[in-house]
Structure formats: structure tokens, C-alpha cells
Motif scaffolding. Structure first.
Motif, PDB file in Angstrom:
ATOM      1  N   ARG A   1      -8.412   0.671  -5.117  1.00  0.00           N
ATOM      2  CA  ARG A   1      -8.754   2.073  -5.415  1.00  0.00           C
ATOM      3  C   ARG A   1      -7.487   2.937  -5.398  1.00  0.00           C
ATOM      4  O   ARG A   1      -7.331   3.841  -6.206  1.00  0.00           O
ATOM      5  N   GLU A   2      -6.599   2.660  -4.469  1.00  0.00           N
ATOM      6  CA  GLU A   2      -5.315   3.368  -4.410  1.00  0.00           C
ATOM      7  C   GLU A   2      -4.580   3.210  -5.744  1.00  0.00           C
ATOM      8  O   GLU A   2      -4.119   4.182  -6.333  1.00  0.00           O
ATOM      9  N   ARG A   3      -4.492   1.976  -6.219  1.00  0.00           N
ATOM     10  CA  ARG A   3      -3.834   1.717  -7.498  1.00  0.00           C
ATOM     11  C   ARG A   3      -4.544   2.458  -8.628  1.00  0.00           C
ATOM     12  O   ARG A   3      -3.909   3.102  -9.456  1.00  0.00           O
ATOM     13  N   ASP A   4      -5.881   2.372  -8.652  1.00  0.00           N
ATOM     14  CA  ASP A   4      -6.637   3.012  -9.727  1.00  0.00           C
ATOM     15  C   ASP A   4      -6.457   4.529  -9.725  1.00  0.00           C
ATOM     16  O   ASP A   4      -6.353   5.149 -10.791  1.00  0.00           O
ATOM     17  N   LEU A   5      -6.415   5.140  -8.546  1.00  0.00           N
ATOM     18  CA  LEU A   5      -6.199   6.589  -8.471  1.00  0.00           C
ATOM     19  C   LEU A   5      -4.799   6.957  -8.960  1.00  0.00           C
ATOM     20  O   LEU A   5      -4.620   7.927  -9.713  1.00  0.00           O
TER      21      LEU A   5
ATOM     22  N   PHE B   1       3.277  -0.898 -14.316  1.00  0.00           N
ATOM     23  CA  PHE B   1       4.464  -0.123 -13.955  1.00  0.00           C
ATOM     24  C   PHE B   1       4.230   0.627 -12.645  1.00  0.00           C
ATOM     25  O   PHE B   1       5.037   0.554 -11.718  1.00  0.00           O
ATOM     26  N   VAL B   2       3.113   1.349 -12.559  1.00  0.00           N
ATOM     27  CA  VAL B   2       2.812   2.153 -11.373  1.00  0.00           C
ATOM     28  C   VAL B   2       2.649   1.261 -10.148  1.00  0.00           C
ATOM     29  O   VAL B   2       3.209   1.538  -9.091  1.00  0.00           O
ATOM     30  N   GLU B   3       1.917   0.176 -10.286  1.00  0.00           N
ATOM     31  CA  GLU B   3       1.696  -0.702  -9.144  1.00  0.00           C
ATOM     32  C   GLU B   3       3.002  -1.298  -8.643  1.00  0.00           C
ATOM     33  O   GLU B   3       3.257  -1.329  -7.442  1.00  0.00           O
ATOM     34  N   THR B   4       3.853  -1.754  -9.530  1.00  0.00           N
ATOM     35  CA  THR B   4       5.135  -2.344  -9.126  1.00  0.00           C
ATOM     36  C   THR B   4       6.008  -1.310  -8.438  1.00  0.00           C
ATOM     37  O   THR B   4       6.597  -1.572  -7.388  1.00  0.00           O
ATOM     38  N   TYR B   5       6.079  -0.111  -9.011  1.00  0.00           N
ATOM     39  CA  TYR B   5       6.921   0.933  -8.436  1.00  0.00           C
ATOM     40  C   TYR B   5       6.428   1.349  -7.052  1.00  0.00           C
ATOM     41  O   TYR B   5       7.202   1.399  -6.097  1.00  0.00           O
ATOM     42  N   VAL B   6       5.147   1.638  -6.932  1.00  0.00           N
ATOM     43  CA  VAL B   6       4.621   2.130  -5.652  1.00  0.00           C
ATOM     44  C   VAL B   6       4.704   1.050  -4.581  1.00  0.00           C
ATOM     45  O   VAL B   6       5.037   1.338  -3.430  1.00  0.00           O
TER      46      VAL B   6
END
Length: 179
Positions: free
Chosen positions: A44-48, A67-72
Motif C-alpha cells: 500500500r505504501e508503494r501504491d500510494l 522507479f519509485v519503488e527502487t528509489y524509496v
């Protein structure tokens, strides 16, 4: 344009994360990071985060989720308290959507999500990690996502910065004149 895992790693490297985390830590995903026991699952964190990125990133970008998941995940591995602060900002964002719109943030369509961020005041808030809800969401979610994008090679190319700060471009970059 395609955002890639490599773009995320480059953005992390421009912020000095590569040296602190090491290559093994950068290949983790959010779902591999320890759950802190809150109601917000890693998925859910990733999806938000991806939902917010789709609002603040230019629409012509593909590969936003990876991209977002790898960066965060890379940033979370590097900074104490970072992930908890991001998660708290996301919980606030989602709780406000439930209170104000009788729906979870993820169940809103793109226009409603954008309107929700504006109504929270995130678009005009000064980023402050200890400030109001809008200021914390701006700092930990929106600004982090924008920083990740525009320090990556693909994001830099979008705004005409061929060689974002922190990325070597070789002497060719400096010898050529403007295009």
C-alpha cells in the motif's frame, strides 16, 4: 519516456546514497524492508507513492512504479527515520481522503487525487519535516518524488538538463555548444 531502475539508482547516487548503502541494499524493494507494524502495508505504501508520482510526474513517463519503488527503498535503507516519516505522511494523506471524501486515496481517480492534494494545501506548502500535515506531505512525499525524478538522467532530459548534478557526462558535454 521510460523511467528505469537504473534512473532510480542514478538519482540515489547523486544524493550520495550508493556509497552508504552498497549495491546489495539498492536491489531491495519496499516489500523486502521490515514492516513497522502500522496499518500501512509495504504494498500500500508503494501504491500510494506511485499514485502521488502519477500526479506530480509528467504524463509521458512510463515505468513510474518500478522507479519509485527502487528509489524509496534505497532512500529508506540509507536514512534513519526516513521510511517512518514517509509512511506517517502517507497515512495522513490517506486518512484525510477518508475523512474529507469518504474514500481511500487510492480509490479516487486522478483528477480527484490531484484536487485532494490541492485541498490539503500541498501544492502551496513550504516543505517542512516537522511542520503541518501539508508541509510534511510536501517534504516527505512530493518533494522526494520530484527530487528523484529530476536528479535522474531521464528526468533531467525532460527539462533540458542533459547532465544532472552528480552525474558525470564526460568532456563532450562541456565542449559542445547548446543545441
Amino acid at each position: 519516456m521510460e523511467l528505469t531502475r537504473r534512473d532510480a539508482l542514478a538519482a540515489l547516487g547523486s544524493g550520495g546514497v550508493v556509497a552508504g548503502v552498497g549495491v546489495a541494499g539498492l536491489h531491495r524493494s519496499l516489500s523486502e524492508l521490515p514492516d513497522d507494524g502500522r496499518d500501512l502495508t509495504p504494498e500500500r505504501e508503494r501504491d500510494l507513492l506511485v499514485a502521488v508520482a502519477r500526479i506530480v510526474y509528467p504524463s509521458e513517463l512510463d515505468g513510474v512504479s518500478e522507479f519509485v519503488e527502487t528509489y524509496v527503498a534505497g532512500r529508506a535503507a540509507d536514512r534513519d527515520g526516513y521510511r517512518e516519516s514517509v509512511r506517517a505522511a502517507l497515512v495522513t494523506l490517506d486518512e484525510r481522503a477518508r475523512t474529507w471524501r469518504d474514500a481511500e486515496f487510492l480509490s479516487l481517480d486522478g483528477a480527484e487525487r490531484e484536487a485532494h492534494l490541492r485541498e490539503l494545501g500541498v501544492d502551496a506548502a513550504d516543505p517542512d519535516p516537522t511542520g503541518t500535515d501539508a508541509e510534511r506531505i510536501r517534504y516527505f512525499v512530493v518533494n522526494e518524488l520530484l527530487y528523484a525524478l529530476y536528479t535522474s538522467p531521464t528526468g533531467g532530459e525532460l527539462v533540458g538538463i542533459e547532465n544532472p548534478q552528480g552525474h558525470p557526462g564526460g568532456t563532450d558535454t562541456y565542449r559542445r555548444g547548446p543545441r
